[in-house]
Design an enzyme around this catalytic site. Sequence first.
Site, short mmCIF file in Angstrom:
data_model
loop_
_atom_site.label_atom_id
_atom_site.label_comp_id
_atom_site.label_asym_id
_atom_site.label_seq_id
_atom_site.Cartn_x
_atom_site.Cartn_y
_atom_site.Cartn_z
N SER A 22 -1.66 2.35 7.16
CA SER A 22 -1.23 1.27 6.29
C SER A 22 -0.15 1.78 5.34
CB SER A 22 -2.46 0.79 5.48
OG SER A 22 -2.26 -0.51 4.98
N PRO A 23 0.82 0.93 5.00
CA PRO A 23 1.88 1.41 4.10
C PRO A 23 1.33 1.85 2.76
CG PRO A 23 1.94 -0.99 4.35
CD PRO A 23 0.98 -0.48 5.36
N CYS A 25 2.72 3.64 -0.89
CA CYS A 25 3.74 4.23 -1.77
C CYS A 25 3.35 5.63 -2.16
CB CYS A 25 3.89 3.41 -3.05
SG CYS A 25 4.73 1.86 -2.79
N ALA A 58 6.16 0.89 1.15
CA ALA A 58 7.08 -0.18 0.77
C ALA A 58 8.45 0.46 0.53
CB ALA A 58 6.58 -0.86 -0.50
N GLN A 100 8.02 -0.65 6.31
CA GLN A 100 7.73 -1.84 5.51
C GLN A 100 8.91 -2.10 4.58
OE1 GLN A 100 4.80 -2.02 2.26
NE2 GLN A 100 3.85 -3.75 3.32
N TYR A 186 4.26 -9.19 -5.04
CA TYR A 186 5.67 -8.81 -5.09
C TYR A 186 6.52 -10.05 -4.78
CZ TYR A 186 3.63 -4.21 -5.51
OH TYR A 186 2.89 -3.15 -5.95
N ARG A 234 3.38 -8.78 6.28
CA ARG A 234 2.13 -8.59 5.51
C ARG A 234 2.04 -9.69 4.47
NH1 ARG A 234 -0.95 -3.32 2.99
NH2 ARG A 234 -1.65 -3.30 5.14
N GLY A 329 -5.79 2.68 5.19
CA GLY A 329 -5.04 3.25 4.07
C GLY A 329 -5.68 4.52 3.56
N ARG A 330 -6.58 4.35 2.59
CA ARG A 330 -7.10 5.52 1.87
C ARG A 330 -7.82 6.52 2.76
NH1 ARG A 330 -10.02 1.88 -2.30
NH2 ARG A 330 -9.97 0.63 -0.38
#
Length: 361
Positions: A22-23, A25, A58, A100, A186, A234, A329-330
């Site tokens: 997963s994207p 930052c 992102a 992304q 966003y 997304r 992700g995590r």
Amino acid sequence: MTDLFAPLPLRDLEIPNRIAVSPMCQYSCEPDGLPTEWHRVHLGSRAVGGAGIVMTEATAVNPQGRITPHDLGIWSDDHAAALAPTAEFIRDQGGVPAIQLAHAGHKASKTRPWEGNVPIPADAEKGWEVLSPSPDAYPPFDGDRPSMREATGDDIQGVIDDYRAAAERALSAGFEVAEVHAAHGYLLHEFLSPVTNRRGDDYGGRFENRSRLVREVTAAVREVWPDDKPVFVRISGTDWLDDRESWTIEESVRLADDLAALGADLIDVSSGGIHPDQEPPVGPNFQVPLAEEIRERTDVAVGAVGGITEPEQADALVRNDRADLVLVGREFLRDPYFGLRSSDTLDGDREWPIQYRRAVR
Ligand code: FNR
């Protein structure tokens, strides 16, 4: 039966398995949007670790669209050239490099999470004026509101053009999937949600107007992204604000259909991020029902994300037809080899890299 290690064909691209990074930052650029060794090692490790798709964080389509001064960007050819070796390395490891494309809207010009995540005033050394659909619509999660401008027609056209140019550059850098970031409060989500969009023009009010910008951005990306390669979007499936007029799963289903008609191939279904009063039921699989509903009610493929940490859990989402792709992700921060571990656990076909085999045989 389709399982986590069944390839996912989208257009002419075959994604080797259903696991995607997963994207996320990393806030690790010097204030220039260029990738550093950190990005190469971070994304490269997860490609070694067996993910079918490795997606960048992102990546801002223009400098104003960064969340922090340290975000990744793709607003010049130099940015594309600097990202190209990472895309190539991901492909060499058997993964699909994805990017992304993002604009942070009103959530831009902030310090990094480990610096407090507070807004940086436009007149401060590292700050800038941020863009918003409506002048006072966005309630900040923390800190004072930064200096903000209501997007004019020219600003909106500029954002669409910047997305198109960013997609062209991403293609030249070797990415094979472009994802439009329209979630998490966003810019594109700020236009979608009535919580933050109070405009009276063609970009505000009814669903067709609030969704106009994300549709125009998706069409612009599609215009330059080759027909044989997929585009993802997304979205936040819901604002989790049932007590007020807000973005809902009903509107998400409608939007997914519209985006599919414009050539989007997969809707990556996250949620929330628009207002601090949100009440998400966080926990394992907490966003999966949103993805599942879009999958059931449209013909578009969906990605599920959020609270997915175990190989068997990810596999069950695919086997039970709840999602076409699982974004993690995590857990990928805790274990860059989550893909390989899943393959070992589930008898998948992903081999450990030859350099590491003495550790596993
Ligand atoms: C994120 N997330 C995120 N989402 C996104 O669409 N673009 C981004 O750049 C980021 N950045 C980011 C950074 C970090 C450090 C984290 C932990 C998260 C959200 C992420 O992609 C994912 O949707 C959530 O973390 C939920 O999935 P997990 O972590 O429960 O698997």
